[in-house]
Design a protein around this motif. Structure first.
Motif, short mmCIF file in Angstrom:
data_model
loop_
_atom_site.label_atom_id
_atom_site.label_comp_id
_atom_site.label_asym_id
_atom_site.label_seq_id
_atom_site.Cartn_x
_atom_site.Cartn_y
_atom_site.Cartn_z
N MET A 1 23.19 2.76 7.25
CA MET A 1 23.77 3.50 6.13
C MET A 1 24.20 4.88 6.63
N CYS B 1 20.00 -3.92 -3.45
CA CYS B 1 21.30 -4.61 -3.40
C CYS B 1 22.06 -4.51 -4.71
N TYR C 1 25.19 -2.31 -5.14
CA TYR C 1 26.33 -2.51 -4.27
C TYR C 1 27.06 -3.82 -4.59
N GLU D 1 28.38 -6.95 -2.76
CA GLU D 1 28.02 -7.55 -1.48
C GLU D 1 29.15 -8.37 -0.88
N HIS E 1 25.03 -2.96 6.49
CA HIS E 1 25.47 -1.58 6.40
C HIS E 1 26.29 -1.38 5.14
N THR E 2 26.33 -0.14 4.69
CA THR E 2 27.03 0.20 3.46
C THR E 2 28.26 1.03 3.77
N GLU F 1 32.02 2.78 1.50
CA GLU F 1 32.73 2.97 0.25
C GLU F 1 34.21 2.83 0.48
N VAL G 1 31.35 0.88 -3.81
CA VAL G 1 30.39 0.89 -2.71
C VAL G 1 30.01 -0.55 -2.37
N TYR G 2 29.99 -0.86 -1.08
CA TYR G 2 29.76 -2.21 -0.61
C TYR G 2 28.52 -2.26 0.28
N LEU G 3 27.88 -3.41 0.26
CA LEU G 3 26.81 -3.74 1.21
C LEU G 3 27.29 -4.94 2.01
N LYS G 4 27.54 -4.73 3.29
CA LYS G 4 28.02 -5.82 4.15
C LYS G 4 26.85 -6.40 4.94
#
Length: 203
Positions: free
Chosen positions: A1, A68, A71, A73, A138-139, A141, A146-149
């Motif tokens: 992050m 999670c 975010y 995903e 990892h996060t 924007e 906002v994304y969580l990959k």
């Protein structure tokens, strides 16, 4: 992050105290509430000296799901590829050393996506997956979202030695090369912390 490590650990600790010292290099949070998990990126932006956050959770699954929930995903897959001489396939993406990876397409399995992405980004084929995936998160924007990959990295073998690759320029890739181990300090300084973790896990 934000290029800092965030670790989740199962813990029996009942202490819910938090030390939010912006000058601390390492921060430990015990069963943090949703608000703290949601605002973690803001804390990291305000704390440039903070290198690592460890989240201790008495219910690890529930804490992870709470994290999670803040975010959107997305899933990606890639590979740590070695050739017949043990050299590792690297790419230069936007002037950083990286490993080939990319997002899943509709209907693909993780394994199919991993092989396809390596082939597309490097031009290297004749690939065989040799083990289980190692997962990183990892996060980021983009356009206010906002994304969580979640990236699933597979160990792979290439049938060949020093095969010349073709960089996928449209993805910002300028170079494809095979590097012998151990890697030079200059290479490791110019890559991401998560990539070093993947290499340690799969090589």
């Amino acid at each position: 992050m934000l290029n800092r490590r965030v670790l989740f650990r199962a813990s029996d600790a009942r202490d819910s105290g938090e030390t939010l010292d912006p000058n601390a290099s390492f921060l430990h949070l015990f069963d943090p509430p949703h608000r703290v998990l949601r605002d973690l990126p803001s804390l990291l932006r305000k704390s440039p000296d903070l290198k690592e956050v460890t989240i201790h959770a008495s219910d690890l699954e529930e804490t992870w799901m709470t994290f999670c929930s803040s975010y959107r995903e997305i899933a990606a897959a890639g590979g740590v590829v070695t050739d017949e001489e043990g050299r590792v396939l690297w790419i230069q993406r936007n002037d950083k050393w990286d490993l080939p990876k990319g997002k899943l397409e509709a209907g693909e399995s993780l394994e199919e996506a991993a092989v396809r992405e390596v082939e597309e980004e490097t031009g290297i084929s004749d690939l065989t997956i040799t083990g289980e995936a190692y997962t990183t998160f990892h996060t980021f924007e983009s356009e206010g979202v906002v994304y969580l990959k979640s990236t699933f990295w597979y160990p792979m073998k290439h049938k060949g030695s020093g095969t010349k690759g073709v960089p996928q320029a449209i993805e910002g890739i300028s170079e494809v090369c095979w590097l012998g181990q151990p890697f030079t300090e200059s290479t490791l300084r110019n890559t991401f912390g998560s990539i070093k973790t993947v290499l340690e896990a799969l090589l």
